[in-house]
Design an enzyme around this catalytic site. Structure first.
Site, PDB file in Angstrom:
ATOM      1  CB  THR A  95      -0.911  -0.019   1.240  1.00 55.04           C
ATOM      2  OG1 THR A  95      -1.671  -1.229   1.209  1.00 55.04           O
ATOM      3  CG2 THR A  95      -1.856   1.168   1.235  1.00 55.04           C
ATOM      4  CE  LYS A 171      -4.550  -2.028   0.964  1.00 52.34           C
ATOM      5  NZ  LYS A 171      -5.365  -2.967   1.721  1.00 52.34           N
ATOM      6  CE  LYS A 240       1.862   3.257   4.642  1.00 50.98           C
ATOM      7  NZ  LYS A 240       1.294   2.244   3.708  1.00 50.98           N
TER       8      LYS A 240
END
Lengths: 291, 291, 291, 291
Positions: A95, A171, A240
């Site tokens: 990711t 994603k 993040k």
């Protein structure tokens, strides 16, 4: 085809295990070498450098925390870019930011190497069951080459075109949707609880009527129980992810008020060093509500 | 058992139709008398006053816009409270405030009448198919008496205890969850679109992987298509629902940032007099994003 | 001391004019050469390249839109870094990101050149009146050298230490505070208007009691009048400022819900291509409220 | 003129003291009789019932926590409505809902009594110094009669027309503006602190440049010092104020995202039972930011 796999966290181990089970010749690499033990026992070769892993590999998969760690794996003297064979394929499962993914694709292309982004949806237990959902993007031949591998680790592959970053954005969007679903549940169940309806009753109703779907049932269960284990990702990692969603939104001029809120929630969680994933939003909301 | 039904909007007509089909003796009442025509043809008696409707009714169902209209139906010289028989049951299907529902229950009880709240989930087509989900609350005997009726209009009845207001809060919470799901989808799909991923591709992925469930598929379809018809409720009605969620939250001291945002969205929609339901959040977000 | 000035937008022209009036020897440069005319008439020399401007300059001031335009001025064959004399000083007046400011300072230092950040507060009319407020940061000798220039363009200099980026963050914070003040006023005045109190009466009260201060009076006046001219910055520029605030917040893990909201407002304004600065928040809010 | 005063909290005592000092004949009443001691020593008469206080009073001022407590004082057998003389004037200084204020005005009018709303701005020290800012509204003759009293307790009276509720809305709006200013400051100073700029330096700059005004200086000082004493109002009271702002916004269809946020902050504070006023937002934000 010879396969290499870099990044043996909980997700990486589960995925690599399925590649091995499917009969592929597999070499693994991990910075912390202890994490290679189980796979070695199961039949994988262990490389001690990225260079060694790349030597005979036709395909190398990476499952890495974030842009900067993937950059460490990709760049430098012992990096993937330096050692991957010509025409070999890098499948990035991580990711990461769409921009970094596209930039890495360009570097591989300039070296005659292939790259696709193929980020996956599912916690480690889903990965172990080879039931991941996969979004992939990159050049058509590269995706074709990746297919036999992706098919043994997931239950469905969805194509998002030629630009690898598109799959990464799907994603990130998915993680945002999950985070927003948890916030929504947690607000609703807390409202119920403060007005005399148990979290269990709320959850029983919504998870069997409007949202009878595993992801809602599972996260809703955790929220209903105030039990946030096992976690699906550390607060820093999920912070993040939410930061990246907001960064892409800012750079493409999309106001996303819900994304702002779940980003702030993850910042708080990461600052407070709790070992919970976003299911822990429910704790923040309950605390704010005086429960 | 003789049944009365008050409030023949799109939802009310569909529900009353199913009661009739199930073989119950049904009398209907509606302020605008034209709306009784179809049911009359189908075999329902038509009352011209609430008093007349109540005369022989053992159970009266109401499906009414909001607290104040229900109060008009309940109070006054031609009101339900005045005319409902002793021991007869009022089943309130409407989306109203928990406080008003509890207050109305107390008034009925003081007059020896029964009352339960039984708000329903589903658009008119779902109501017509007798597939509503129902949350009910009230005294046990009253719920027992209501069951045969509720069973012919819905596919499942969930019990939320003795206080009628609890069922109304579940309904409001559900509407909040739906509104928040739409906001989430619309933010995500808009982010995708501004970054080169079609809304269709986003929707195809999420509605078949993480959220393969009718409510997500259906609203997501509308959002993906920017096609907001048929609407599930007028902006003014849905604004009222979101206002009630925020009111309960304020009164019970629960901070609900997502509920604030969807409330503001509904205020904007109602102010702008568009004929869209909350699926229209997608238009606001697309416009804000410059699409 | 010989002075150079690069960037002759409305702010730059006003500031450069005051440097000239104070008796300094001034050479100016601007990509669009027409903007140098007025200053040339007033006695400034005009350079046609950055290199030429740097030739004799002891101090060069830049007043530039954003990081990327400043990078064009600084880097490359005709860039400041290439041509600034050893020990000469670059005073950056622009509203740029703290990180870029610190990075530029490091590049100058590596070349034996000096750099300070000295962003300014005030619209062009304030600049023309030499009444700017200035936040500066950088090495002590560099700030000492800058002082005689800064004193003739502003009414007060505040020191924020050795790291230039600190002054840039103060500037960004100030812009956030102004944006948040405008949002606050606009929400309050709109609430008043929808409840029968004129915007003028609201403004008369608050600007003479709690907030009798020019910035509140001036922006509040614009908000009260729905008159947003003259604008203090284009929507794209102010969007950039709010984006930077949110970026620094994300990178330093500070949840800033107000900053999220004013950032979203600026995104909307920039997407809609209106020629209004943030005073235009009031138009968004009034429209949302159905006025 | 004979004056009565009901409600001797910190604000009430300070205000009543100034009325006494100005030479008016004053009778006071407070549920907790101890709070009358100081004023009695200073020369006030003490009534033990509202009826007794009303006996000779031409004007009665009330300074009361909220709608429901004011209703206790106004209604019932020992209430103001029952006992206030014909043509006597009730000056309501309290921060109450506009709707309640208008409703109370109508009740007084029906009884031949006068009523104006005259809510005040300032903490107890400002009240003691007779420096309050006053917004008043009501019938012209009633405001004229009130003037001599209001002039001795404040430094300025602003008129908002015939409907008393308008003055109450101005008061609520002002409290919203103050709360939003504190949120803004606290976000900005926290951003600075996490990036190496002391809260003191931030505050020194902004309070002497853009916002050199007591309310910004004073609250900013508290925020900079993380010292929230003395408090200007209990969390429960300020939560009520923010709830009322949001209620009026909802009822008049005004989306107010900032008002939503400060409301949520006050809910959290009240839930956590801290003895801080809204300056304590700074603690929430610092904690969220991991400080």
């Amino acid at each position: 085809m010879k396969i290499g796999f870099i990044g043996l966290g909980a997700m990486g181990q589960a995925i690599a295990g399925n590649i091995l089970k499917a009969g592929f010749s597999l070499t693994v690499y991990n910075r912390t070498v202890e994490k290679t033990t189980a796979l070695q026992k199961a039949g994988a070769a262990v490389a001690t450098t990225v260079a060694e892993l790349c030597k005979n590999a036709d395909i190398v998969l990476t499952m890495i925390t974030d842009d900067s760690v993937l950059a460490q794996v990709s760049d430098g003297a012992d990096g993937l870019l330096q050692h991957l064979k010509k025409n070999a394929l890098h499948i990035s499962l991580s990711t990461i930011s769409p921009d970094y993914s596209d930039a890495l694709a360009a570097k591989h292309a300039a070296l005659g190497q292939q790259y696709i982004a193929a980020p996956v949806f599912g916690k480690p237990d889903v990965a172990a069951a080879a039931k991941l959902w996969i979004a992939n993007a990159g050049s058509a031949p590269a995706k074709e080459k990746a297919k036999p591998i992706l098919q043994v680790i997931g239950q469905g592959i969805y194509d998002f075109g030629e630009h690898p970053g598109a799959a990464n954005l799907v994603k990130l969007s998915g993680n945002f949707i999950i985070a927003a679903m948890i916030e929504t549940l947690a607000e609703a169940y807390t409202l119920g609880e403060k007005n005399g309806i148990t979290r269990n009753d709320m959850h029983a109703f919504f998870s069997s009527t409007l949202f009878p779907v595993p992801i809602f049932k599972n996260y809703g269960r955790l929220v209903a129980d105030h039990n946030y284990l096992p976690i699906g990702g550390s607060p820093k990692i999920l912070q993040k992810d939410m930061r990246l969603v907001n960064e892409v939104a800012a750079n493409s001029s999309v106001p996303m008020p819900f994304a702002n809120i779940v980003h702030n929630r993850m910042i708080k969680m990461a600052n407070q060093d709790v070992e919970e994933d976003w299911a822990g939003f429910a704790r923040q909301i309950a605390t704010d509500a005086g429960l």
